[in-house]
Each structure stands twice: as C-alpha cells, then as structure tokens.
Design a protein around this motif. Structure first.
Motif, PDB file in Angstrom:
ATOM      1  N   ASP A   3       2.231  13.144   8.251  1.00  0.00           N
ATOM      2  CA  ASP A   3       1.089  14.043   8.393  1.00  0.00           C
ATOM      3  C   ASP A   3       1.166  14.772   9.731  1.00  0.00           C
ATOM      4  OD1 ASP A   3       0.094  13.237   5.963  1.00  0.00           O
ATOM      5  OD2 ASP A   3      -1.157  11.651   6.841  1.00  0.00           O
ATOM      6  N   PRO A   4       0.683  16.023   9.766  1.00  0.00           N
ATOM      7  CA  PRO A   4       0.719  16.767  11.031  1.00  0.00           C
ATOM      8  C   PRO A   4      -0.214  16.158  12.069  1.00  0.00           C
ATOM      9  CG  PRO A   4      -0.510  17.981   9.360  1.00  0.00           C
ATOM     10  CD  PRO A   4       0.119  16.819   8.658  1.00  0.00           C
ATOM     11  N   TYR A   5       0.176  16.365  13.340  1.00  0.00           N
ATOM     12  CA  TYR A   5      -0.675  15.939  14.442  1.00  0.00           C
ATOM     13  C   TYR A   5      -1.912  16.840  14.497  1.00  0.00           C
ATOM     14  CZ  TYR A   5       3.541  13.541  16.085  1.00  0.00           C
ATOM     15  OH  TYR A   5       4.651  12.752  16.185  1.00  0.00           O
ATOM     16  N   TRP A  12      -0.158  22.906  20.879  1.00  0.00           N
ATOM     17  CA  TRP A  12       0.868  22.454  19.948  1.00  0.00           C
ATOM     18  C   TRP A  12       2.247  22.540  20.602  1.00  0.00           C
ATOM     19  CZ3 TRP A  12      -0.659  25.625  14.955  1.00  0.00           C
ATOM     20  CH2 TRP A  12      -1.972  25.291  14.591  1.00  0.00           C
ATOM     21  N   ASN A 394       2.698  26.064  12.547  1.00  0.00           N
ATOM     22  CA  ASN A 394       3.567  25.030  13.093  1.00  0.00           C
ATOM     23  C   ASN A 394       3.470  23.843  12.140  1.00  0.00           C
ATOM     24  OD1 ASN A 394       4.565  22.721  14.531  1.00  0.00           O
ATOM     25  ND2 ASN A 394       4.275  23.819  16.470  1.00  0.00           N
ATOM     26  N   ARG A 395       4.558  23.525  11.478  1.00  0.00           N
ATOM     27  CA  ARG A 395       4.518  22.514  10.425  1.00  0.00           C
ATOM     28  C   ARG A 395       4.105  21.131  10.948  1.00  0.00           C
ATOM     29  NH1 ARG A 395      10.805  20.880   9.036  1.00  0.00           N
ATOM     30  NH2 ARG A 395      11.143  19.629  10.922  1.00  0.00           N
ATOM     31  N   ASP A 396       4.213  20.928  12.261  1.00  0.00           N
ATOM     32  CA  ASP A 396       3.926  19.617  12.846  1.00  0.00           C
ATOM     33  C   ASP A 396       2.482  19.449  13.294  1.00  0.00           C
ATOM     34  OD1 ASP A 396       6.637  19.029  12.534  1.00  0.00           O
ATOM     35  OD2 ASP A 396       7.122  19.854  14.506  1.00  0.00           O
ATOM     36  N   TYR A 397       1.699  20.543  13.279  1.00  0.00           N
ATOM     37  CA  TYR A 397       0.358  20.479  13.866  1.00  0.00           C
ATOM     38  C   TYR A 397      -0.674  21.185  13.007  1.00  0.00           C
ATOM     39  CZ  TYR A 397       2.328  18.833  18.287  1.00  0.00           C
ATOM     40  OH  TYR A 397       2.967  18.089  19.255  1.00  0.00           O
ATOM     41  N   GLN A 398      -1.898  20.758  13.194  1.00  0.00           N
ATOM     42  CA  GLN A 398      -3.044  21.506  12.714  1.00  0.00           C
ATOM     43  C   GLN A 398      -4.187  21.296  13.703  1.00  0.00           C
ATOM     44  OE1 GLN A 398      -3.610  19.667   8.811  1.00  0.00           O
ATOM     45  NE2 GLN A 398      -5.488  18.679   9.535  1.00  0.00           N
TER      46      GLN A 398
END
Length: 644
Positions: A3-5, A12, A394-398
């Motif tokens: 899951d994204p951070y 980010w 950014n696929r790693d964050y929301q």
C-alpha cells in the motif's frame, strides 16, 4: 505491491531528483541532413552548457564535430540559433567565446574563417556557385547604441577577410536562402518596433559575383508575419504567412502571385525567437513534410505540391520542431508527454520512426509520471484561455484523507511563445512530490492563431495575469487543488507575469521569479536591440506611454506585495539585467517580506550549467517547504531566506 505511504503533499520521496535531471539530460536542436549523414546540436549541462555539433553517420556512429573548448553558439539577437551549416562533410559554425565563424572537416581542428572582431554571425546558407556563406551579420564595432544588422557574404576560402554586405538599411534580417541554381537570394527583414511575428517582409534578389543586382519585396508587411522562406528543389519559393489569421503555407506562383498551398485553422509557423527554425521541408519537388499546431499541440503531415492534397501522418509525438527532409526521409526533434525530446528520423515509405538521439536516457517508471490534461477555462471578457493540468502522481504515496494538493502555476517566457505537452522532468519533479502543476498558455501565446496571439497587445501584465489567476481559480472550483496553497513561477517574461500576479493580485501565496522582469520601464531602456521595441505593442511606445510602464512595474508597488518570493538570476544576463531582480529583492528586504535571492555567476538569460540548474530546482522546493511548513523527503542544501 504494498500500500502507498500516506504523507502530506510536498513531502513525497521521488526518484526524479535534480541530480537525475541534470546528469541524464541534454538539450537537442537544429538537425541538418548532409547526404547520408545527420547532424544536430547538443547542449550539455555537464560541460558547462557547451553546445556541441554531433554527426551521425549512415553506419550509426556518432562523432563530436567541434572539440572542447569550442562552443557552437551564436549570440546574434542574444537568443542565437542558426549556429551552423554543413555541406559535403564541411561544417561551418559560430564559436561562442569569440563569435568568429569556423570551418571544420573530419577530425581536424576548427579553423577561423572570419577575423577577430566584435562581429557576430548566424543563420548561414551556402552559395555553392561562388564559394561563400551568406548569413546574418551583427556588427558591434561601430560604437553606436545599437549594433548594425545586415546580410553578408563570407568567403569559404578561410582567408580571414570580413566579407561584404549584401543587404543593409533595415533594423533586422534573417533567413537568407540561396535558390538551387544560385541565381537568387530570398530573405526576411523588418524594422522597429515590429518583432518578426508582428510583421516582416519577404524579399527576393538576383545574385551575382558582386552581390545583389536587383531585389524586390514579394510578400509580407507591417501586419503580416512571414516565417521560413525556402526554395523547393525545382526553384519555387515557399514560405509561411499569417495573412489569413493562421500561419499557413504559401508559394510564389509562376506569374509572381502568392498562392495558398494548404488552408487550415492551424499554425505551420512559430515565433522566430531564434534563427534556424523549421516547420516544413522538401522531401522532393513534389512533396513537403510539415509540422503544424492545432490547439497548442503539434501534428505531422505531407502535402503534394502538384495537387495540394494534404495527408496527415499518424504519430504519438505532440511537440515537433526543426523539420528537415531528403529523399524518402525526414528528420526532426520530437517529444510527447511520455517521451523526452529526441532527434528522430521518419521513413516516409513505411512511416516508421527511428530515434537517433534522446535528450534523456533515463527510464522512469510510469507510476511516477503525471500525464497532461488539456484544460480550457473561462477568463476575462467572456473569453476562453488554455493550459495543461498535471495532477500529483507518485505510485508510492498518497496524501492524507481530505488534503488537496498545492498548485504551482507555470507562466511561460516570451511572452510570445507557448508551452507544450513535451515531457518535462522539471514539471514531473513537482508532481512526483505531490504538488499539482498548471502550465498556462495565456492570451498572447502562439499555437492558437493570430487573434489569440494579439490578445496581449497593449495588455501585457493584465491578460497574462488574468489567465493565470483564472486558471488557478478554475481548478480550485473543480476541487482539484487547495485554494489556500496556490503558487506561481515563471522565467523571463513568465517571471514578469509571476511578479505582477504576486504584486497586483491576492490569489497566490508565494512564487518564484527566474530572471524575470520587475521594472518594465528599465527593460525598455536597457535591454538588447532585438527586444528594445518589443514592448511598443505589448504596452505602448516608450516614453510616450511611460505612465503605463510605471503602473505595470511591480518594483513601483512593493508595498502591495505581502507574500514570500524567491529570485534566481544570471549575472551575465543581457536580456533582463541583474539589477531587475536585485532592486526588487532590496525592496522586499526593506519591507520585511520573506525573500531569497540566488545569483549565478557565468549564467546568461536561462541557466545552462548543471550545478546551477540543480541548485535552482532544489532551492525553489526548499523555499516552498519553508513557506508552507512541509517536511522534505530528501536533504536539500538550505537557502538563506531573509525576513522569514
């Protein structure tokens, strides 16, 4: 995939770092075809911004033509372009440090073919029959307040003679083009207060050993802009004109009458800020390869010169410039929202593209890239303006639930220019950190016809600001961005728009000026010849309309500015001198407003050195993080901020 951070916008962590941008990117421009070889110019930030002519052989080998420290870059009009010419393996180029013309063949050292003097050369064409170059010459030796611009002939013999003048008497010249049989010369010329996109004239003269035997105007005028005259292989003169309200393609018919080749509500031309620009080229006498712009986006096509039949070419490229062609092929610089600018070759038989050189070899996962969304939004006087919106990606964050992203509004330079959907790592730098971007094609931008371009006449500092403000408001009303965290940034004329928006409006919370104008009156007094009367149309003639210049200069109203600003400035800038930024900075310091100033030694109008491009990007991010109070994911060199 995990899951994204969850992290605040701006915090980010992104793989698109300033180091990655400057280390992996070069500038590409001015491709030329010489037999089986293709040439282009590379601007290399890691070499201090040096411009290198690169030759690609038919076998695929790539060779640097001008060795270090030679820098293939002219300073005619300060913006340059048209830096070199090539024929049968011999390359002729302007060297930046001394502005002399040099000749280089194979692996030999370049040899000067013009004397050491304060004279600049650009936009050369080769007169094969007489063994000479015909080019634009800008003479700074006279001691006059303005240099003398002419068309000049330069011997290819390399005997160091200064050559002789072919055409003189007007303020500006460009695009000298010799007919295939060597009998005629075509060129463009214009006078103050016009810029070439306001109006210029196309002339044709008869060439002989002594110069021009006779000449006459064949198209153009005060209110008709001509772009890119070019002779077809069978000796017919073609050119682009905006006489219809759109830059379309025309030619001089057999009886001397101007004949339309392809009528479209599209732009086959663009503002001639630099020399050597090309939107069309001849594959043969019967076929033209052309790029054209519709609603700010580039397309590609073919025109049959006999039947005038137009055929679109399917391509994913959305920003296409510097079109060149030879039998069966075309070469150009092309980019899209997912492909960085590249020199590409198009096989006209099977319609396949081959990438010859990429401006960036970086492979970035699509999960970190924001795709541009064209937006049209209402602006003043019931009109519509245009832009491209980039949502954070950014696929790693929301972002935390309920948080809308800050919006960075970008106002392009020029102001007679345009923004495109060409992949910009500079934009992705922001969006991959959680900051949305609106790249505005405000009224006055090109790519939308002459009427849209002329919205800015008498209204610079008003229409452009209105459109940036209304674009931001439009996205706030759509629920895309946080209305309390609106930022604005821009370079050169975009810096002026930025400073006007921050001074005269209360929509934006902070902003950044990159070598921007703060004093329109000082600009009218101090800038270089090419732009010295540019503001006559944008604001009014100076000094007759001095009150307008005073009223629209942010420096005169620093008391109205009540938000933080960061300034970036090249100390060798001749277009917008450093005192433009320094005066504004001092005024803000005196008022107690948070301000930062980063001057860069050795830089001119626009930054070319890798270390300075990196420093400017990171410093702007650091500044915003301090203003809005978000933590940065990576360590960034701090910036001194006064009055924070």
């Amino acid at each position: 995939m995990s899951d994204p951070y969850i992290a605040p916008c701006g915090s980010w962590k992104s793989p698109i770092t300033s180091d990655l941008i400057v280390a992996g990117s070069i500038g590409l421009s001015q491709p030329l075809i010489d037999g089986a070889d293709v040439y282009w110019v590379e601007m290399r930030p890691t070499e201090g911004g040096r411009s290198v002519i690169v030759k690609r052989t038919a076998a695929g080998a790539m060779i640097d033509v001008n060795p270090s420290p030679f820098n293939a870059r002219t300073r005619v009009h300060e913006y340059g372009g048209g830096d070199y010419a090539v024929h049968d393996g011999a390359v002729y180029f302007s060297n930046f440090s001394d502005q002399r013309l040099y000749k280089v063949i194979g692996g030999e050292l370049p040899q000067a073919i013009t004397p050491a003097a304060d004279i600049r050369y650009a936009d050369a064409d080769i007169d094969h029959a007489r063994g000479r170059l015909i080019c634009v010459r800008e003479d700074h030796t006279s001691g006059r307040c303005e240099p003398a611009n002419t068309l000049a002939s330069i011997s290819l013999a390399g005997d160091g003679t200064p050559g002789f003048v072919l055409a003189a008497g007007n303020d500006f010249y460009s695009s000298p083009r010799v007919s295939p049989d060597g009998s005629k010369l075509a060129w463009l010329t214009w006078n103050h207060p016009n810029m070439p996109w306001d109006g210029c004239e196309l002339w044709v003269g008869t060439l002989d050993e002594n110069g021009l035997a006779s000449s006459k105007r064949v198209a153009g005028g005060i209110d008709e802009s001509i772009f890119r005259p070019e002779w077809s292989p069978d000796g017919v003169l073609y050119f682009v004109s905006d006489r219809s309200g759109w830059w379309n393609l025309y030619r001089i018919g057999a009886a001397g009458a101007v004949e339309s080749l392809c009528e479209m509500e599209a732009e086959f031309g663009m503002p001639q800020w630099g020399f050597g620009m090309s939107t069309y080229a001849f594959e043969s006498a019967d076929r033209v390869v052309c790029s054209y712009i519709v609603q700010g986006t580039s397309h590609l096509g073919l025109i049959d010169t006999r039947t005038k039949k137009f055929e679109p070419i399917v391509t994913e490229y959305t920003d296409i410039r510097f079109v060149r062609a030879s039998r069966g092929q075309a070469v150009m610089r092309a980019a899209s929202s997912t492909e960085a600018a590249s020199i590409v070759k198009l096989n006209l038989e099977n319609r396949e593209f081959e990438i010859l050189r990429r401006s960036s070899t970086l492979a970035i996962d699509a999960g970190y890239l924001s795709k541009p969304q064209p937006v049209e939004f209402p602006t003043e006087d019931g009109l519509t303006a245009h832009g491209f919106f980039y949502a954070p990606q950014n696929r790693d964050y929301q972002s935390p639930q309920g948080e809308l992203p800050p919006l960075l509004v970008e106002s392009h330079g020029g102001p007679t220019a345009q923004t495109t959907t060409a992949m910009s790592l500079g934009i992705q730098y922001w969006t991959s950190r959680g900051i949305a971007v609106l790249d505005v094609n405000y009224g006055g931008s090109t790519g939308f016809g002459r009427a849209y371009r002329e919205r800015l006449n008498d209204n610079w500092g008003i229409v452009d600001v209105d459109d940036c403000v209304n674009g931001a408001r439009y996205l706030v009303e759509r629920g895309e961005v946080d209305g309390q965290r609106l930022l604005i940034t821009g370079g050169s004329a975009g810096g002026y728009t930025t400073l006007c928006a921050l001074t005269f409006r209360s929509v934006f919370s902070t902003g950044a000026s990159h070598y921007g104008v703060s004093d329109a009156e000082a600009l009218a007094k101090e800038t270089h010849k090419f732009e010295s009367r540019y503001l006559d149309r944008l604001m009014g003639p100076y000094p007759e309309k001095r009150e307008i210049y005073v009223a629209r200069s942010p420096i005169n109203f620093a008391d109205r500015l009540s938000c933080p600003v960061i300034f970036f400035q090249g100390l060798e800038d001749k277009v917008v001198p450093p005192n433009q930024a320094e005066t504004m900075v001092n005024a803000l310091r005196s008022k107690g407003i948070a301000v930062a100033y980063l001057p860069f030694a050795g830089e001119q109008h626009g930054f070319r050195q890798a270390k300075n491009i990196k420093r400017a990007l990171d410093s702007e991010l650091y500044f915003y993080s301090r203003v809005f109070g978000f933590e940065l994911a990576d360590e960034v060199e701090p910036v001194q901020i006064d009055n924070l």
